[in-house]
Design an enzyme around this catalytic site. Structure first.
Site, PDB file in Angstrom:
ATOM      1  N   ASP A 155       1.191   3.441   6.880  1.00 26.73           N
ATOM      2  CA  ASP A 155       0.309   3.628   8.024  1.00 26.73           C
ATOM      3  C   ASP A 155      -0.605   4.824   7.772  1.00 26.73           C
ATOM      4  O   ASP A 155      -0.129   5.908   7.423  1.00 26.73           O
ATOM      5  CB  ASP A 155       1.173   3.866   9.275  1.00 26.73           C
ATOM      6  CG  ASP A 155       0.370   3.980  10.552  1.00 26.73           C
ATOM      7  OD1 ASP A 155      -0.861   3.819  10.508  1.00 26.73           O
ATOM      8  OD2 ASP A 155       0.992   4.227  11.602  1.00 26.73           O
ATOM      9  N   SER A 205       1.446   3.455  18.928  1.00 26.59           N
ATOM     10  CA  SER A 205       0.030   3.589  18.629  1.00 26.59           C
ATOM     11  C   SER A 205      -0.709   4.242  19.802  1.00 26.59           C
ATOM     12  O   SER A 205      -0.396   5.370  20.183  1.00 26.59           O
ATOM     13  CB  SER A 205      -0.548   2.217  18.271  1.00 26.59           C
ATOM     14  OG  SER A 205      -1.807   2.341  17.654  1.00 26.59           O
ATOM     15  N   HIS A 243       1.718   0.019   9.948  1.00 30.59           N
ATOM     16  CA  HIS A 243       1.542   0.318  11.366  1.00 30.59           C
ATOM     17  C   HIS A 243       2.143  -0.783  12.241  1.00 30.59           C
ATOM     18  O   HIS A 243       1.884  -1.952  12.052  1.00 30.59           O
ATOM     19  CB  HIS A 243       0.045   0.476  11.650  1.00 30.59           C
ATOM     20  CG  HIS A 243      -0.275   1.036  12.991  1.00 30.59           C
ATOM     21  ND1 HIS A 243       0.097   2.312  13.373  1.00 30.59           N
ATOM     22  CD2 HIS A 243      -0.938   0.502  14.051  1.00 30.59           C
ATOM     23  CE1 HIS A 243      -0.338   2.539  14.605  1.00 30.59           C
ATOM     24  NE2 HIS A 243      -0.962   1.463  15.044  1.00 30.59           N
TER      25      HIS A 243
END
Length: 343
Positions: free
Chosen positions: A279, A172, A317
């Site tokens: 995601d 991320s 995610h």
């Protein structure tokens, strides 16, 4: 908060404290109060370093001044006593630049497992967070940690780390930082030295692993929503964490923006990008992998320029942090290990 009065044996509400008013909130990651108090609801209590009985990995923290790192040494390195050196993985945690740490339970578990499975020497960076320390503080801390690892100033790194096989990896916001590190002139100018001290001129980083990277931009890619309001919402936390930014096409957030430095300058031999079907950053990660492959003169489908893309179906995610024992998390770890240990 309520109080008890002897005449009224039940809670009596106190007047609301204006300082407890929430003025900014970013999902479960961050909550800002009028008083200036910062709350990170999603972050679990930190865990300390030490010996991990499940993997046999030893860990310890090293203070670098503005930031710190947590080192992970697998049992294989201890048993070999320096006879065979290991790849070094400098890991950068995610959390939107505003949350999590190297001591977060999910990251500590993942680094223990990664170090054992490699085996590899892990260097997990505990960088300063916004809003207390707005960007570029986090970028600067991670650059300092990477340069520290490349210097082999620590006895574990000197004795067990192969400086010809140094990787940056992160998820991320941490993957965003890893891209920044691989593009930084200080890293590109660092030539890995051979045993006799000569500089062979190869890339200073063997590779980069970007897991569900947080990149964004004003223009949609792939099947991203094109609605301007959605695009602005997707960049809200970026503007908050980096108040000095120009816009969402700042090259630090959009490495494919017009005018951004060419991706052919990445200071690593190989690149692995991980994406997840559920995601909303999925298409951005794929576009980045395709752009890096193209910059290296190849096509992603043919592993052009040493670029790999792992797309995990049915997951969201950073799922591997929330479901570390699921089959797909194990598959992702195995693919990452194969990438790090390949010749």
């Amino acid at each position: 908060m309520a109080s008890l009065n002897s005449a009224f044996p039940f809670p009596v509400p106190r007047p609301a404290d204006p300082a407890d008013e929430v003025v900014r909130e970013f999902g479960p990651l961050l909550r800002i109060y009028k008083s200036g108090r910062v709350e990170r609801p999603l972050v679990a209590p930190p865990v300390g370093p030490g010996h991990d009985a499940a993997t046999g990995v030893h860990s310890r923290d090293v203070d670098l001044g503005a930031c710190s790192v947590r080192l992970y040494l697998p049992q294989a390195a201890v048993a070999a006593d320096g006879a065979g050196k290991l790849p070094v993985v400098v890991y950068v945690h995610g959390g939107g630049f505003v949350a999590e740490s190297a001591a977060s339970p999910g990251y500590h578990l993942f680094l223990n497992r990664l170090a054992a499975a490699g085996p590899a020497l892990g260097v997990s960076v505990d960088y300063r967070l916004a809003p207390e320390h707005p960007l570029p503080a986090g970028y600067d801390d991670c650059l300092a940690a990477l340069k520290w690892a490349l210097s082999a100033a620590d006895p574990w790194v000197a004795a067990h780390g192969d400086l010809g096989r140094v990787f940056v990896a992160g998820d991320s916001a941490g993957a965003n930082i890893c891209h920044h590190l691989a593009m930084h002139p200080d890293v590109r100018g660092h030539a890995a030295a051979t045993a006799d001290g000569t500089a062979p001129g190869r890339a200073p980083l063997k590779g980069a692993v970007l897991i569900h990277p947080w990149f964004w931009g004003s223009e949609a890619v792939g099947e991203e929503p094109r609605d301007p309001a959605f695009r602005a919402m997707g960049a809200g936390l970026w503007f908050f964490a980096c108040p000095g930014t120009s816009d969402m096409d700042d090259p630090r957030m959009n490495p494919m923006a017009p005018g951004a430095p060419g991706l052919g300058a990445l200071a690593c031999e190989r690149v692995m990008v991980c994406a997840a079907e559920g995601d909303f950053l999925r298409w951005r990660g794929r576009a980045y992998a395709e752009a890096v492959a193209a910059a290296r003169g190849g096509a992603l489908e043919d592993a052009g320029g040493g670029v790999e893309l792992l797309e995990t179906m049915g997951e969201g995610h950073v799922f591997y942090l929330f479901k570390p024992d699921c089959d797909k998390a194990k598959e992702m770890l195995a693919k990452m290990v194969a990438f790090i240990t390949a010749p």
